[in-house]
Every structure is written in C-alpha cells, then in structure tokens.
Design a protein around this motif. Sequence first.
Motif, short mmCIF file in Angstrom:
data_model
loop_
_atom_site.label_atom_id
_atom_site.label_comp_id
_atom_site.label_asym_id
_atom_site.label_seq_id
_atom_site.Cartn_x
_atom_site.Cartn_y
_atom_site.Cartn_z
N ASP A 156 -36.47 50.38 -27.51
CA ASP A 156 -36.36 49.08 -26.82
C ASP A 156 -36.83 48.04 -27.82
O ASP A 156 -38.01 47.98 -28.17
N ILE A 157 -35.87 47.21 -28.32
CA ILE A 157 -36.21 46.33 -29.43
C ILE A 157 -35.70 44.91 -29.20
O ILE A 157 -34.83 44.66 -28.36
N ILE A 158 -36.28 44.00 -29.96
CA ILE A 158 -35.82 42.62 -30.05
C ILE A 158 -35.20 42.42 -31.43
O ILE A 158 -35.78 42.83 -32.44
N LEU A 159 -34.03 41.81 -31.47
CA LEU A 159 -33.38 41.46 -32.73
C LEU A 159 -33.32 39.94 -32.84
O LEU A 159 -32.98 39.26 -31.87
N LYS A 160 -33.63 39.42 -34.02
CA LYS A 160 -33.63 37.96 -34.19
C LYS A 160 -33.20 37.58 -35.59
O LYS A 160 -33.48 38.29 -36.57
N PRO A 161 -32.50 36.45 -35.73
CA PRO A 161 -32.18 35.93 -37.06
C PRO A 161 -33.42 35.31 -37.67
O PRO A 161 -34.35 34.91 -36.95
N LEU A 162 -33.46 35.21 -38.98
CA LEU A 162 -34.65 34.67 -39.64
C LEU A 162 -34.69 33.16 -39.64
O LEU A 162 -35.75 32.57 -39.84
N GLU A 163 -33.55 32.49 -39.38
CA GLU A 163 -33.53 31.03 -39.48
C GLU A 163 -33.60 30.35 -38.12
O GLU A 163 -33.59 29.13 -38.05
N GLY A 164 -33.69 31.10 -37.03
CA GLY A 164 -33.59 30.49 -35.71
C GLY A 164 -34.86 29.76 -35.31
O GLY A 164 -35.91 29.87 -35.91
N MET A 165 -34.75 29.00 -34.21
CA MET A 165 -35.89 28.31 -33.62
C MET A 165 -35.67 28.24 -32.12
O MET A 165 -34.54 28.37 -31.63
N GLY A 166 -36.75 28.05 -31.38
CA GLY A 166 -36.63 27.87 -29.93
C GLY A 166 -36.01 29.05 -29.21
O GLY A 166 -35.45 28.89 -28.13
N GLY A 167 -36.10 30.24 -29.80
CA GLY A 167 -35.52 31.43 -29.16
C GLY A 167 -34.05 31.62 -29.43
O GLY A 167 -33.43 32.55 -28.89
N MET A 168 -33.47 30.77 -30.26
CA MET A 168 -32.03 30.84 -30.53
C MET A 168 -31.65 32.15 -31.23
O MET A 168 -32.29 32.56 -32.19
N GLY A 169 -30.64 32.82 -30.71
CA GLY A 169 -30.10 34.01 -31.36
C GLY A 169 -30.92 35.26 -31.17
O GLY A 169 -30.72 36.24 -31.89
N ILE A 170 -31.83 35.29 -30.20
CA ILE A 170 -32.67 36.46 -29.96
C ILE A 170 -32.01 37.36 -28.92
O ILE A 170 -31.55 36.90 -27.88
N PHE A 171 -31.98 38.67 -29.22
CA PHE A 171 -31.37 39.65 -28.33
C PHE A 171 -32.35 40.78 -28.06
O PHE A 171 -33.09 41.19 -28.96
N ARG A 172 -32.31 41.30 -26.83
CA ARG A 172 -33.04 42.52 -26.51
C ARG A 172 -32.03 43.66 -26.36
O ARG A 172 -31.00 43.51 -25.69
N VAL A 173 -32.33 44.82 -26.96
CA VAL A 173 -31.49 46.01 -26.82
C VAL A 173 -32.36 47.12 -26.26
O VAL A 173 -33.29 47.60 -26.92
N ARG A 174 -32.02 47.55 -25.05
CA ARG A 174 -32.80 48.60 -24.39
C ARG A 174 -32.35 49.98 -24.87
O ARG A 174 -31.51 50.12 -25.75
N GLU A 175 -32.88 51.01 -24.22
CA GLU A 175 -32.63 52.38 -24.63
C GLU A 175 -31.16 52.76 -24.54
O GLU A 175 -30.67 53.61 -25.29
N ASP A 176 -30.41 52.11 -23.63
CA ASP A 176 -29.01 52.47 -23.44
C ASP A 176 -28.11 52.02 -24.60
O ASP A 176 -26.92 52.34 -24.62
N GLU A 177 -28.67 51.25 -25.54
CA GLU A 177 -27.93 50.76 -26.71
C GLU A 177 -26.77 49.84 -26.35
O GLU A 177 -25.89 49.58 -27.18
N LEU A 178 -26.74 49.33 -25.13
CA LEU A 178 -25.63 48.49 -24.71
C LEU A 178 -25.47 47.29 -25.65
O LEU A 178 -26.40 46.53 -25.87
#
Length: 316
Positions: A156-178
Amino acid sequence: MKLLFVADALASFKTYKDTTFAMMREAAARGHALYACEPRDLHWQRGGCVTARARGIELTGDAQDWYRAAPVAPLALKDADAVLMRKDPPFDSEYFHATHLLEQAEREGARVFNKPRALRDHPEKLAILEFPQFIGPTLVTREPAEIRRFHAEQRDIILKPLEGMGGMGIFRVREDELNLGSIIETLNDHGAHTVMAQRYLPEIVHGDKRVLLIAGEPVPYSLARIPQGSEVRGNLAAGGKGVAQPLSARDREIATALGPVLAARGLLLVGLDVIGDSLTEINVTSPTCFQEIMQQTGFDVAGMFVDALEAALRAA
C-alpha cells in the motif's frame, strides 16, 4: 527597514489565509517599508547590480482592495534591508534561474531569506533523504520495475512527482494494484521522470501535520491538514481541513533535530510535513499556515517570524 518581497502577483493573494500577506501585515505594523515584485521583474546587466522592477506598497486594511501600490521603479536588491523569496512552487527552471540572480545579489551585499543556495540544495521532496531516521519506507527511482518491486514489498503505497505542490499528482495504490501500471506511466513516462514512492501511512486520517521552524525553533503548534471524504490528500489546496494542535513529543523530536541544522544553512523559515511519527517533506520555498495557526490558537506566528528576521538583520 525596507523589505522586498519576491512573490506571486499581488492580485492573486487570498489575504484571509496567505502567509506572505501575514508577514507583510506584521512588518507594516512595526513601521517597515514594503516593496513587492515577481521573479520575472529581476534583472542584471554587466556593470550594474541585480535590480527589481518593484512597487512600494501600503496595506489598506480592506479585505478586497487590500493594497495601494506606487508606480513601478527600479530597486537594487542590495539597497533593500532584506529580500524575502516567497514565490510559490513549482521549483521549475525559472525558479532555479531566479535563485541564481538572488545569489548574485547576495554577492553584491543583499540579504536574502531563505538563502538562494539553500533553496536549491533542499528540494522539498528529496531533502528528507538526509534524515532517514525520521522517515518511513521510501523509494526514489526512474525505473518502473523498481516501483513495482516496492509496491509488492509494501503493498500500500503513495506515488508522487518530485516537482508537485499542494498534493498535485499524488496517487495511492493499494494491495490490489488497481491502475498501478497506468499511474507509473503517467508519473514516470517510461523512465523519463523520477518518482518518489512511500509506504502509505494510515495516520494520515488524523492529518498531514505542518510543523513550522523559524530560525531553527519550532512554532509550538502544528496545523494538521486532514483529508476529507474519500480524498487521500490532506493538503489544504486539495480540500483538506486544517486543525491546529500542540506539537507532539515526536514532532518536537524531529523539529529539534532538524531545526539547528537547517537554520545554519540559511533557512530562516521551514515547513516540515509529518504524518504520524514520520517526516514526509521539508518545505523551504514558501511555507504556509501562519494564519490558520494564529486564528485557531492565538499564537502570533507572523510576530515570531518578523522577530527572527529583525534579529538576523541586526546580527549581520
């Protein structure tokens, strides 16, 4: 004193919550003269010095029409008592170029806060790598297979770009890998862009805490930015609810360890992001939350900041 704020366009300020406005209001109340410009207004020519096309401004006290501005006039940065770099991210190439102009101004005698070299040396996502004892499982990579391996390990992870701000471009991927493949393609672009992956911290439901450091000392209250509804992001810009609360023992431990180190590098104001017991980001470009903390607790964050600024200038 003459204070020059290098910031976004004044017309874009939301004065009811803007931290730069809170700084201006406190400085003006103490009799300091305010000037403002945008990074685009900085220029340098051989034989001269770094100069801004700046406006002197006066605060009106009106919530809407909040300032009066004098005509644009050249102001050598070395002739200001302090230059406050308050341009919001992203830290793109133009921001990078602005830090070099500000560093040249320092060589000419200007006092710049936060220090331009320190802004470049502390990218807000990557600066945490220096302090692994305070962070959760984290991966930085351009390799899609490494992201997949990290997900399989953490589940269960969070993926984020290095240049973002204000939560922009942040994704959560749970165990199902959806949608993991699609998210990797979006952020990583087949290996073209570096991505940060972090283990999802369930304590986010209690807030992504902003812990402010001023001259290395922690403000005694954090602002917990709590995700609303089905949103995974607590950022205020993403709809999070800000709740001020006293620092926890762990917050103070992190702040006490990092504060003197970062202050010694010329970072007068820093915003640490803490979820649960884990440091997740170190914000140095234009940390916010002054007004939310003041409104909810009565603690004068802007006053603490201007005290520190005045002290730094007296010590010069």
